[in-house]
Every structure is written in structure tokens, then in C-alpha cells.
Design an enzyme around this catalytic site. Structure first.
Site, PDB file in Angstrom:
ATOM      1  N   CYS A 274       2.427   4.873   6.364  1.00  0.00           N
ATOM      2  CA  CYS A 274       2.981   3.955   5.371  1.00  0.00           C
ATOM      3  C   CYS A 274       1.934   3.092   4.686  1.00  0.00           C
ATOM      4  O   CYS A 274       1.994   2.877   3.476  1.00  0.00           O
ATOM      5  CB  CYS A 274       4.079   3.100   5.996  1.00  0.00           C
ATOM      6  SG  CYS A 274       3.527   1.923   7.251  1.00  0.00           S
ATOM      7  N   HIS A 331       6.369  -1.861   8.791  1.00  0.00           N
ATOM      8  CA  HIS A 331       6.423  -0.877   7.713  1.00  0.00           C
ATOM      9  C   HIS A 331       5.811  -1.525   6.480  1.00  0.00           C
ATOM     10  O   HIS A 331       5.982  -2.725   6.240  1.00  0.00           O
ATOM     11  CB  HIS A 331       7.852  -0.429   7.447  1.00  0.00           C
ATOM     12  CG  HIS A 331       7.954   0.650   6.408  1.00  0.00           C
ATOM     13  ND1 HIS A 331       7.134   1.756   6.407  1.00  0.00           N
ATOM     14  CD2 HIS A 331       8.761   0.786   5.321  1.00  0.00           C
ATOM     15  CE1 HIS A 331       7.440   2.522   5.380  1.00  0.00           C
ATOM     16  NE2 HIS A 331       8.423   1.950   4.699  1.00  0.00           N
ATOM     17  N   ASP A 354       8.819   1.912  -2.481  1.00  0.00           N
ATOM     18  CA  ASP A 354       8.273   2.403  -1.209  1.00  0.00           C
ATOM     19  C   ASP A 354       7.907   3.875  -1.348  1.00  0.00           C
ATOM     20  O   ASP A 354       8.788   4.738  -1.381  1.00  0.00           O
ATOM     21  CB  ASP A 354       9.310   2.210  -0.101  1.00  0.00           C
ATOM     22  CG  ASP A 354       8.739   2.511   1.275  1.00  0.00           C
ATOM     23  OD1 ASP A 354       7.610   3.017   1.363  1.00  0.00           O
ATOM     24  OD2 ASP A 354       9.432   2.242   2.270  1.00  0.00           O
TER      25      ASP A 354
END
Length: 683
Positions: A274, A331, A354
Site C-alpha cells: 500500500c 493502510h 486509494d
């Protein structure tokens, strides 16, 4: 003017234009400008051709074009004549001639909502078309009429021009900053960013429509969210959370430039997680002129069934039996700054997107951009993907145990464990800035519960009380450095008026930052009678021989203590994720750094493990320090409790203050980062 002007050449006045457009860092080889702002070109004419030039009477028409199929209907081709002055709202131009110098100075202004990209500029005189050159047009945070306008100059410096930053990792109790080189102004990176746009499936299926839409930062941000990962296309980064053969371990990257160059040369780059996806997205966004920040959410929920509840299911021995919903220790994603005319003015500002491939949106692995204000207010009908992002920061947690008869009994839950210490780098410093309040109201407040209930709609969580008489917590040791042996304790306290007979379980499991459990690395159990007011401890010794082979490069161990009071069929649980301390990376510059002269940096790290490290290496990287590319020194094996040492030379290319990033890697100890500031003197 009745005659056609004779044009010898055109000077795009790159240095002057770059200075006024804040684009000096892209280099002086070609013109890079920001939309909605004037720029000048100087046209050199053949001798005597401009003696009768009169701007208001000329047939002088300028033409700007972008994309493979420029069309006026798509705003990818615009023709406009000279005026007395330029307009701030559309493509326009004015001119002043200097007969003595035989030049014509033309001031042009682009539309503040023009599509970004590579443009050609030409002039048409009575059907005779002459090319004047090319330029790249970017979004403009300095222009009040641009959708990405940002009022604060200090924020523009941080979110558009800053080339290095901090990515935050760990757990909410142990947050650590990790340096990253965004490098959006490194040579060739802007071209690669435009290539990413030209490789997206929407461009391939309809280039005219795609290029026309590039005037909208919402559209561009959504394209980047899909293209930074490679799941549906030949995007930039291949994600992997387990197997890393045939590629680079995600923890080894310390900058975006190397990743983007590899993608441009040979396609999707292996591998990323991530923080890599987010950092690369930030680089591309800033390069294109969209203000962007990297954000870390601690206790980040992954809600697979979209009910805004994370359901953890266990058997009677405390083992997880559910594989759907999960909570990541952390995250990382990005926020980009822009207006949202599609949603309404109150949803302007930061927008979350994202690029990590988790769930599909409109059939593609992408997420966002979703307005932070919509997320905070529970306005989940507002596009894009607001429900998923809302759950990441605001989902409730429900723990349930499956009894031997198949019945599920809820024994624990939390409305406060998801979405904690949401962090980004502070403006103008390397300090951490907590932005949780921008995403959600204070946990437990009336506003927070109001928003959650509004978002929940018909999926309201039925609250159930739990037995208050037993209390369970986990206590940690000090100095839990990777390689050491240490103890942790589960503490059970009986606040009831009578004694309780309990099964007491204490489990340790290696875990990834995304919450995925690995191998067990410790277990202890006991059957205890706890008298009223009594406290019982269950110790668990974690030894390197047990956890060393189980942990990932994230160095995380998940502890779970469970008490089963069979008298009243009550279950109690305490959880904690620990981050093992990493060894210190020492960085020392030998002497002073001077532009275009070699300088050496000393690097040392003590191996804390009771076994040798193999394939050890140090890697350095820094803007204007290492020519935009990492430099690696391989040093082989390092014995137990021995120092890894290296000396690496580099040649600074420009004076000023810069940041040198360092990464240490080996077979058993990875992702050890450090950085120092380097002030480079002029020659």
C-alpha cells in the site's frame, strides 16, 4: 495587415516562463507551464517583415492542439486571434512588436480548465501554417480559477513542490516515519506520468473522449487510482503480500523514480504494497500539478460485505475462522486537493483515492476520489466509493464465537478500534500531523454516533451488553528489539462478587501490516480459579528461535488473550499488535558536500540477531545527490552481533539543502530506513 509575416524561429522563453509558473525544477530543455496563467513567446521575423504589423488588423491566428485527434468540439484544439489583452477565462493572446529587434512578443493565456498534456503551438496566416513549438500544460494550484487552486503558499510548497516526505507505518501505539523520495521533478518523470495517462484503458478505447476529460482533476485522479496498480491493465506496480520472487521486495523501494523508470522501460514493476502504491500516486499527482499528500490510517478496516461492520468469528479455542472482513494494522492512501462541482461546493477540498487494489469500483480495481467532507458526514451516496472509505475509518467491530452446537455468540466488540491516528507529514517539517478530525468526529461523541447511524441505514448494529465482572489486558516488556527474547503478560482481574473458573488462553501469531495472520510463534494456556478482587497473570515467552522465521519484514506480532468463563458462557478478549524495534542505522557524511565533487557517506548497522545476515546491502538515494537513481553497496554476510559497514560515494549535482535516504537490506532483516539532511555548497 495584408502580408504574411516571415517567421525565422520562435523562442519559447523557457527560463522566464518557468520562473513565473513555478516549473523551474522540470529543467530548461522544454517549456512546461501551468494552465490559466499567461506565458510569453518571442517570434523572430525575417528582416523588414514586421514594419507594417498591426495586431488588430492581422490575420494572425494561433492554434493549440493536444492528443492524437485534436478537435474543437472536444476542447483539444483551440484557435484564437490576437486581442488587445489576454483573457483569464479562455485561450487568448496579445502581441507587441519591436521593429528594431525584428521580433514579435506574444503573450498567451490558457484556459483554467483546459485539458492537461503535451500541446503543439502553431500560427495560421491566410492558410499558411507555421509550427512554433511544443509545451506541456499542467494543473495550476496557483490559479484561483483552476479546480486544484490552493490558497496557502506554504501548502503549495509542501503538496506540489516538495520532493521528499515521510510515510507512516507500524501500529497506532508505535508509529514510525519512513522517508520517501517522490522525485517528481527528476529527468524523464513528467514524460512517464503522461505516458501513464496514455496507457489507461479509457484512452485506448476512446482517445478523444479521454484527452478531453483531462481538464477535470477528478477524472485524472480516478484514472491514476486504477493505473498505479496493474490489476486490470498494464499499470505501474504489481501488488504482492506473500511471494516476492522475480521482483523487488516492497520494503526495498525508497523512491518513486526508479519504479516509474522501470515501468516505462519494461511494463508493470514487481512488487508493491500500500505505501508503494500511495507514494507513486503522490509522485504522479504532484508532477501533473495536483496537490497531494500521503495518508496512513491505523486500524484500517477492509469491509468486504459493505455492511459497515467488521465481523471477527472465532472457535471455542480462540482461533479465527473467518476470512472475509479484516482490519489492517495500517493502510496508506492519498488525498488530493480539488473542487467537486459534481457533488456541490461543500464537498470541495481534500479527496481520498486509494490505488492499492482491494475491491473493484465500476468493474475496475480503483477507489475514489471521495470527498473527505462526505466521508466525515456519512454522505455515502456521494461518488466515488465513499462507503468503502467510510468503513476503513469508521466501521464497528463485532467479535463472535461459534459454540460446539453451531450457535454464534457475541462476546466482544468495539466502536473505537477502527480509524485511529490518521497521519500525514506536517507542512514544512518532518513531524507527523494527525488529521483524524478531518475524516471523522471524535470517537464516542454524539456526532460520531449520529454519522455512523446515518451511514448504517438499515444495517444498524444491535448492541449487546457483556459481562462486566472480568477484566482482561495485555502488558508488554521494554526493549522488544528484533532478535531478542522477551516476555509478555496477559492479566486477568475478577471484579465479581464470587469466584470464577476460567480457561485462560494466550496466543502469539506473526501478522502482516494488512492484518493477515501468519504462523503461530507462541502459545500458553491455563485453567484458573480467580477469587473476587484477585489478579492472575499468564506469561508468554517469545523467543527468536520461535518468531524469527515466522515474522514478515513488517516485524509485527499479534497477541490475543482469551478468557472463557463457562459458568455464564461468557468470553473476554484482549488484543495487541506489537512492532519489534529495529536496529539503529547510523549515517555520517565524511567532510562537506560540494556541487560536482565526490563526497562519501559512512553507513553502519549492528546486526541484532543471534545468527548471521546474508546478502547484506546499503542503498542511498537523493534528489540532486545521486542523479535521481539509487546507489547500492553490497557487503555480503555479517555475523551475529557484528556491524554491517559500507562507504558510498556520490556526486551532488546542485547546491542547496537536500535529503539523503538510506535503506539496509538482508535476507533476515529488511526495510531498515534512515535519512540525513545534506547541505551542498556551490563550487
Amino acid at each position: 495587415m495584408s502580408e504574411v509575416l516571415g517567421i525565422e524561429r520562435c523562442d519559447l522563453d523557457i527560463n522566464s516562463n518557468h520562473s513565473s509558473h513555478h516549473t523551474q525544477l522540470y529543467g530548461a530543455k522544454r517549456l512546461v507551464i501551468r494552465r490559466g496563467q499567461p506565458f510569453n513567446i518571442i517570434i523572430h521575423l525575417t528582416p523588414g517583415s514586421n514594419t507594417n504589423f498591426k495586431p488588430g488588423q492581422s490575420s494572425f491566428t494561433l492554434i493549440v492542439e493536444t492528443g492524437p485527434l485534436p478537435r474543437e468540439e472536444s476542447d483539444t484544439k483551440v484557435s484564437f486571434c490576437l486581442r488587445d489583452s489576454t483573457s483569464e477565462t479562455e485561450w487568448s493572446a496579445s502581441a507587441a512588436n519591436d521593429p528594431s529587434e525584428n521580433t514579435l512578443t506574444v503573450s498567451l493565456n490558457s484556459s483554467p480548465d483546459a485539458p492537461i498534456g503535451l500541446y503543439s503551438l502553431s500560427v495560421d496566416q491566410k492558410g499558411q501554417k507555421t509550427s512554433l513549438g511544443q509545451f506541456i500544460l499542467l494543473f495550476n494550484p496557483w490559479c484561483p480559477r483552476d479546480a486544484v487552486y490552493m490558497h496557502s503558499e506554504t501548502k503549495r510548497q509542501e503538496y506540489v513542490l516538495a520532493q521528499h516526505g515521510q510515510l507512516y507505518k507500524g501500529t497506532y501505539t508505535r508509529i514510525s516515519g519512513s522517508p520517501w523520495n517522490f522525485g517528481q521533478f527528476e529527468a524523464g518523470i513528467l514524460d512517464i506520468c503522461l505516458k501513464i495517462l496514455d496507457n489507461n484503458p479509457k484512452y485506448i478505447s476512446d482517445a478523444d473522449k479521454d484527452c478531453s476529460a483531462r481538464g477535470n482533476p477528478v477524472y485524472v485522479t480516478r484514472v491514476l487510482s486504477a493505473m498505479i496498480n496493474s490489476n486490470d491493465d498494464r499499470g505501474v506496480v504489481v501488488g504482492s503480500w506473500e511471494e516476492f520472487s522475480g521482483g523487488v521486495h516492497p520494503g526495498l523501494w525508497i523512491g518513486s523514480g526508479d519504479i516509474l523508470r522501470q515501468w516505462a522501460e519494461s511494463g508493470p514493476v514487481r512488487y508493491g504494497q500500500c505505501w508503494v502504491f500511495a507514494a507513486v500516486a503522490c509522485t504522479v499527482s504532484r508532477a501533473l500539478g495536483i496537490p497531494c499528500r500521503v495518508v496512513t490510517n491505523f486500524g484500517s478496516a477492509h469491509d468486504t460485505d459493505a455492511n459497515l461492520v467488521i465481523e471477527n468469528l472465532y472457535d471455542e479455542n480462540g482461533e479465527r475462522i473467518s476470512e472475509g472482513d479484516s482490519i489492517w494494522n495500517f493502510h496508506v492512501w492519498v488525498d488530493s486537493w480539488m473542487t467537486r462541482p459534481d457533488l456541490g461546493q461543500r464537498f470541495d477540498g481534500w479527496q481520498t483515492s486509494d490505488p492499492t487494489p482491494q475491491e473493484k469500483s465500476e468493474g475496475v480495481f480503483c477507489c475514489g476520489p471521495a470527498s473527505l467532507k462526505a466521508v466525515k458526514e456519512g454522505e455515502l451516496t456521494r461518488k466515488y466509493d465513499a462507503p468503502f472509505i467510510f468503513a476503513e475509518v469508521n466501521a464497528d467491530v463485532m467479535d463472535m464465537v461459534r459454540l460446539s452446537n453451531g450457535q454464534f455468540v457475541r462476546f466482544n466488540g468495539s466502536t473505537k478500534s477502527v480509524g485511529r491516528f490518521i497521519s500525514t507529514k506536517a507542512v514544512g517539517s518532518d513531524l507527523r500531523h494527525d488529521i483524524t478530525h478531518q475524516y471523522k468526529y471524535a470517537e464516542g461523541s454524539e456526532d460520531e454516533r449520529r454519522v455512523y447511524e446515518k451511514a448504517q441505514h438499515h444495517n444498524k448494529l444491535q448492541k449487546r451488553g457483556k459481562e462486566p465482572g472480568l477484566h482482561l489486558k495485555i502488558k508488554l516488556s521494554d526493549n522488544m528489539i528484533v532478535g531478542s527474547n522477551f516476555e509478555v503478560f496477559a492479566i486477568l482481574t475478577n471484579n465479581c462478587m464470587d469466584a470464577r473458573d476460567c480457561n485462560f488462553l494466550f496466543l502469539a501469531t506473526a501478522v502482516g501490516y494488512n492484518g493477515k495472520r501468519g504462523d503461530s510463534c507462541g502459545f500458553a494456556s491455563d485453567k484458573v480459579e480467580v477469587l473476587p478482587g484477585e489478579e492472575r497473570r499468564l506469561s508468554l515467552k517469545l523467543e527468536y528461535d520461535s518468531y524469527g522465521a515466522a515474522i514478515t519484514s513488517d516485524r509485527l506480532i499479534h497477541l490475543s488473550a482469551i478468557t472463557i468463563d463457562k459458568r455464564v458462557i461468557a468470553y473476554y478478549k484482549a488484543e495487541k499488535t506489537i512492532v519489534l524495534d529495529e536496529p539503529e542505522l547510523n549515517i555520517k557524511l565524511e567532510g562537506e558536500a560540494t556541487v560536482n565533487q565526490s563526497v562519501t557517506v559512512q553507513l553502519t548497522l549492528l546486526n541484532p540477531l543471534p545468527e548471521p545476515l546474508q546478502d547484506c546491502s546499503f542503498t542511498i538515494e537523493g534528489n540532486n545527490l545521486t542523479d535521481g537513481k539509487p546507489i547500492t553497496a553490497k557487503i555480503g554476510a555479517v555475523g551475529a552481533a557484528q556491524e554491517a559497514k559500507a562507504r558510498i560515494e556520490f556526486i551532488p549535482s546542485s547546491s542547496g539543502s537536500n535529503v539523503l535516504l538510506v535503506n539496509f537490506d538482508s535476507d533476515k532483516l529488511r526495510n531498515i530506513r534512515g535519512f540525513i539532511s545534506v547541505v551542498v555548497r556551490g563550487e
